[in-house]
Write a protein that holds these residues in place. Structure first.
Motif, PDB file in Angstrom:
ATOM      1  N   GLY A 129      35.339  48.332  93.069  1.00 21.36           N
ATOM      2  CA  GLY A 129      35.091  49.062  94.312  1.00 21.36           C
ATOM      3  C   GLY A 129      36.227  50.035  94.604  1.00 21.36           C
ATOM      4  N   LEU A 130      35.855  51.206  95.101  1.00 23.71           N
ATOM      5  CA  LEU A 130      36.856  52.257  95.342  1.00 23.71           C
ATOM      6  C   LEU A 130      36.946  52.620  96.809  1.00 23.71           C
ATOM      7  N   LEU A 131      38.157  52.649  97.327  1.00 28.27           N
ATOM      8  CA  LEU A 131      38.403  53.204  98.662  1.00 28.27           C
ATOM      9  C   LEU A 131      39.392  54.353  98.523  1.00 28.27           C
ATOM     10  N   GLY A 132      39.230  55.353  99.343  1.00 23.93           N
ATOM     11  CA  GLY A 132      40.141  56.502  99.283  1.00 23.93           C
ATOM     12  C   GLY A 132      39.656  57.581 100.219  1.00 23.93           C
ATOM     13  N   THR A 133      40.240  58.771 100.123  1.00 30.09           N
ATOM     14  CA  THR A 133      39.736  59.882 100.933  1.00 30.09           C
ATOM     15  C   THR A 133      38.399  60.335 100.348  1.00 30.09           C
ATOM     16  N   ALA A 134      37.545  60.896 101.197  1.00 29.64           N
ATOM     17  CA  ALA A 134      36.249  61.411 100.741  1.00 29.64           C
ATOM     18  C   ALA A 134      36.455  62.410  99.603  1.00 29.64           C
ATOM     19  N   THR A 135      37.533  63.197  99.702  1.00 31.66           N
ATOM     20  CA  THR A 135      37.795  64.210  98.674  1.00 31.66           C
ATOM     21  C   THR A 135      38.039  63.585  97.305  1.00 31.66           C
ATOM     22  N   THR A 136      38.927  62.588  97.230  1.00 34.83           N
ATOM     23  CA  THR A 136      39.209  62.001  95.898  1.00 34.83           C
ATOM     24  C   THR A 136      37.961  61.305  95.360  1.00 34.83           C
ATOM     25  N   LEU A 137      37.184  60.685  96.236  1.00 40.07           N
ATOM     26  CA  LEU A 137      35.991  59.980  95.760  1.00 40.07           C
ATOM     27  C   LEU A 137      34.939  60.974  95.269  1.00 40.07           C
ATOM     28  N   LYS A 138      34.759  62.059  96.027  1.00 41.54           N
ATOM     29  CA  LYS A 138      33.771  63.077  95.603  1.00 41.54           C
ATOM     30  C   LYS A 138      34.178  63.736  94.299  1.00 41.54           C
ATOM     31  N   LEU A 139      35.483  63.941  94.121  1.00 42.60           N
ATOM     32  CA  LEU A 139      35.962  64.634  92.916  1.00 42.60           C
ATOM     33  C   LEU A 139      36.056  63.679  91.727  1.00 42.60           C
ATOM     34  N   GLU A 152      32.931  49.692  85.750  1.00 38.56           N
ATOM     35  CA  GLU A 152      31.846  50.347  86.480  1.00 38.56           C
ATOM     36  C   GLU A 152      32.307  50.625  87.917  1.00 38.56           C
ATOM     37  N   PRO A 153      32.557  51.872  88.263  1.00 41.24           N
ATOM     38  CA  PRO A 153      33.024  52.173  89.632  1.00 41.24           C
ATOM     39  C   PRO A 153      31.912  51.941  90.651  1.00 41.24           C
ATOM     40  N   VAL A 154      32.286  51.405  91.797  1.00 39.14           N
ATOM     41  CA  VAL A 154      31.320  51.141  92.870  1.00 39.14           C
ATOM     42  C   VAL A 154      31.819  51.826  94.140  1.00 39.14           C
ATOM     43  N   LEU A 155      30.941  52.638  94.729  1.00 36.90           N
ATOM     44  CA  LEU A 155      31.325  53.374  95.946  1.00 36.90           C
ATOM     45  C   LEU A 155      30.574  52.836  97.155  1.00 36.90           C
ATOM     46  N   LEU A 156      31.197  52.938  98.311  1.00 39.49           N
ATOM     47  CA  LEU A 156      30.521  52.646  99.568  1.00 39.49           C
ATOM     48  C   LEU A 156      29.677  53.853  99.960  1.00 39.49           C
ATOM     49  N   LEU A 191      32.616  46.221 100.405  1.00 43.53           N
ATOM     50  CA  LEU A 191      32.641  46.291  98.931  1.00 43.53           C
ATOM     51  C   LEU A 191      32.457  44.903  98.315  1.00 43.53           C
ATOM     52  N   ARG A 192      33.041  43.906  98.950  1.00 42.13           N
ATOM     53  CA  ARG A 192      32.912  42.545  98.425  1.00 42.13           C
ATOM     54  C   ARG A 192      31.434  42.126  98.422  1.00 42.13           C
ATOM     55  N   ARG A 193      30.695  42.544  99.448  1.00 45.76           N
ATOM     56  CA  ARG A 193      29.258  42.230  99.503  1.00 45.76           C
ATOM     57  C   ARG A 193      28.491  42.911  98.379  1.00 45.76           C
ATOM     58  N   LEU A 194      29.055  43.988  97.831  1.00 46.70           N
ATOM     59  CA  LEU A 194      28.429  44.675  96.688  1.00 46.70           C
ATOM     60  C   LEU A 194      28.842  44.010  95.371  1.00 46.70           C
ATOM     61  N   GLU A 195      29.431  42.818  95.484  1.00 45.05           N
ATOM     62  CA  GLU A 195      29.780  41.990  94.325  1.00 45.05           C
ATOM     63  C   GLU A 195      30.677  42.703  93.321  1.00 45.05           C
ATOM     64  N   VAL A 196      31.746  43.283  93.863  1.00 46.93           N
ATOM     65  CA  VAL A 196      32.726  43.912  92.972  1.00 46.93           C
ATOM     66  C   VAL A 196      33.705  42.848  92.471  1.00 46.93           C
ATOM     67  N   ASN A 197      34.345  43.147  91.325  1.00 43.45           N
ATOM     68  CA  ASN A 197      35.350  42.232  90.767  1.00 43.45           C
ATOM     69  C   ASN A 197      36.735  42.521  91.331  1.00 43.45           C
ATOM     70  N   ALA A 198      36.900  43.724  91.873  1.00 44.41           N
ATOM     71  CA  ALA A 198      38.184  44.095  92.475  1.00 44.41           C
ATOM     72  C   ALA A 198      37.963  45.322  93.344  1.00 44.41           C
ATOM     73  N   VAL A 199      38.922  45.555  94.240  1.00 44.11           N
ATOM     74  CA  VAL A 199      38.879  46.739  95.108  1.00 44.11           C
ATOM     75  C   VAL A 199      40.170  47.535  94.917  1.00 44.11           C
ATOM     76  N   VAL A 200      40.028  48.834  94.676  1.00 46.41           N
ATOM     77  CA  VAL A 200      41.178  49.735  94.546  1.00 46.41           C
ATOM     78  C   VAL A 200      41.487  50.348  95.907  1.00 46.41           C
ATOM     79  N   LEU A 201      42.710  50.106  96.399  1.00 51.68           N
ATOM     80  CA  LEU A 201      43.171  50.805  97.605  1.00 51.68           C
ATOM     81  C   LEU A 201      43.691  52.157  97.133  1.00 51.68           C
ATOM     82  N   GLY A 202      42.761  53.094  96.949  1.00 48.38           N
ATOM     83  CA  GLY A 202      43.036  54.334  96.241  1.00 48.38           C
ATOM     84  C   GLY A 202      43.438  55.485  97.143  1.00 48.38           C
TER      85      GLY A 202
END
Lengths: 242, 242
Positions: A129-139, A152-156, A191-202
């Protein structure tokens, strides 16, 4: 004693984006260094110029270009004696290629540091799971690298990234750390509900929203881009020690 | 855009003594700056070279001289563009005159910052308890200035300074912050029993031993040499803003 006496394997830290992330990077670098005395810590220079224009706005072309400011910081750090550089700001890594091309000194990449951290935590495959600014996630700053390493990246959904995730980042930038905890927790839980193995505080503001002593309760593996980058810097420093 | 675009009223921070005090100074500088966005914070450069030889040993002549290392840091900060300097290490101020004489750039004195902080907390006279390294206390770093401002300095007996006070400082230097709390608390409590009006945390490791949320329970006015110096730096920065 002449001037060469003072030379050393200095780490240059291009901070200021935000200024608290730069300061906390320095703090975590020291905290993660297991050393019996001051003298064994990593010599480091922090260029904490908070005037660098807003990165997401700059990338979108809706604000001034931050790149010349970042290049100025790189050049000042190298001139002051830095032998390697780190940039404790994920969004700034959208300009990584241009910054790396502007200097002979290696710049340790924050995304590679996070991938190394995932592996050292035993997460070698699966949903991240990825968290970050909308810009880094979109790019796709993280997505491309994670896929290249077999994750496998997972986005909210956008409304959570533009809602609580952005709110948490903004509250940290306003020094409202306690208020930033709840929206950041909400995103990690989603993100945890999306059954990710880890979350990146990106985004380097997010680790400041989630103090270390709150993290166990989140019940998911977290990788913290500030700590990951500090560990990468320590590895770089120690690889050059005799 | 030319290079003058990037010039600014940079604060130079001579850190590394210890490295955590330097990092925490940067963090407190940002935390104490009330600002709606990154761009209004103080541009700052931290020279965090932890290899500076031990200050108490150097002053006693039983170890290498730290002064050339400190002068090197001052010169690097000035060359990088610092318009004023701070040194978040009390013991280093035993060399203040020599450092100030080595540069045209003003160095904000940590003891003056603490005196200003006492006054801003409403303590304008009375008994002031001092904690710090045995070296700074023996050399009277704070005593002379406090007396000159009409205060009465109060010291703990040597066995408490060389016992729990030194132990707390050493534990912080070893990143054992939670363990450092009890001996630091013991010293503050001992000073409170001596009926002081305030206690000076006169070594930049001591504020790290006593987290802000523990301080109210100590039931005595504290002045924190890191926060005092950060506030002095902010006043300097804002005095030059138009």
């Amino acid at each position: 004693m002449n001037d060469t006496q003072f030379e050393g394997r200095f780490l240059g830290v291009l901070g200021g984006m935000g200024p608290m992330a730069g300061a906390v990077f320095m703090q975590r670098l020291v905290a993660l260094t297991d050393s019996p005395s001051d003298q064994q810590h990593v010599p480091a220079i922090l260029w904490n110029d908070p005037r660098v224009p807003d990165r997401p706005a700059g990338f979108a072309g809706s604000g001034p270009d931050p790149l010349p400011w970042m290049k100025n910081g790189v050049s000042k750090l190298v001139r002051a004696g830095a032998a390697a550089l780190v940039i404790p700001c994920n969004t700034a890594h959208l300009w990584y290629e241009q910054l790396a091309a502007s200097t002979q000194v290696p710049i340790l990449h924050i995304v590679q540091a996070v991938v190394d951290d995932l592996r050292s935590q035993g997460i070698t495959t699966g949903r991240i799971g990825l968290l970050g600014t909308a810009t880094t996630l979109k790019l796709g700053l993280y997505q491309n690298a994670l896929q290249a390493h077999g994750y496998e990246p997972v986005l909210l959904p956008d409304h959570l990234i533009e809602g609580p995730c952005a709110a948490s980042i903004k509250l940290v930038k306003n020094n409202r750390f306690a208020d930033a905890l709840e929206p950041a927790t909400c995103c990690v839980t989603a993100l945890r509900r999306l059954e990710v193995n880890a979350v990146v505080l990106g985004c380097t503001e997010l680790p400041l929203a989630l103090p270390h002593h709150h993290r166990a309760a989140l019940d998911v593996v977290l990788t913290d881009s500030i700590d990951s980058l500090a560990r990468a810097a320590l590895r770089w420093y120690r690889s050059g020690q005799t």
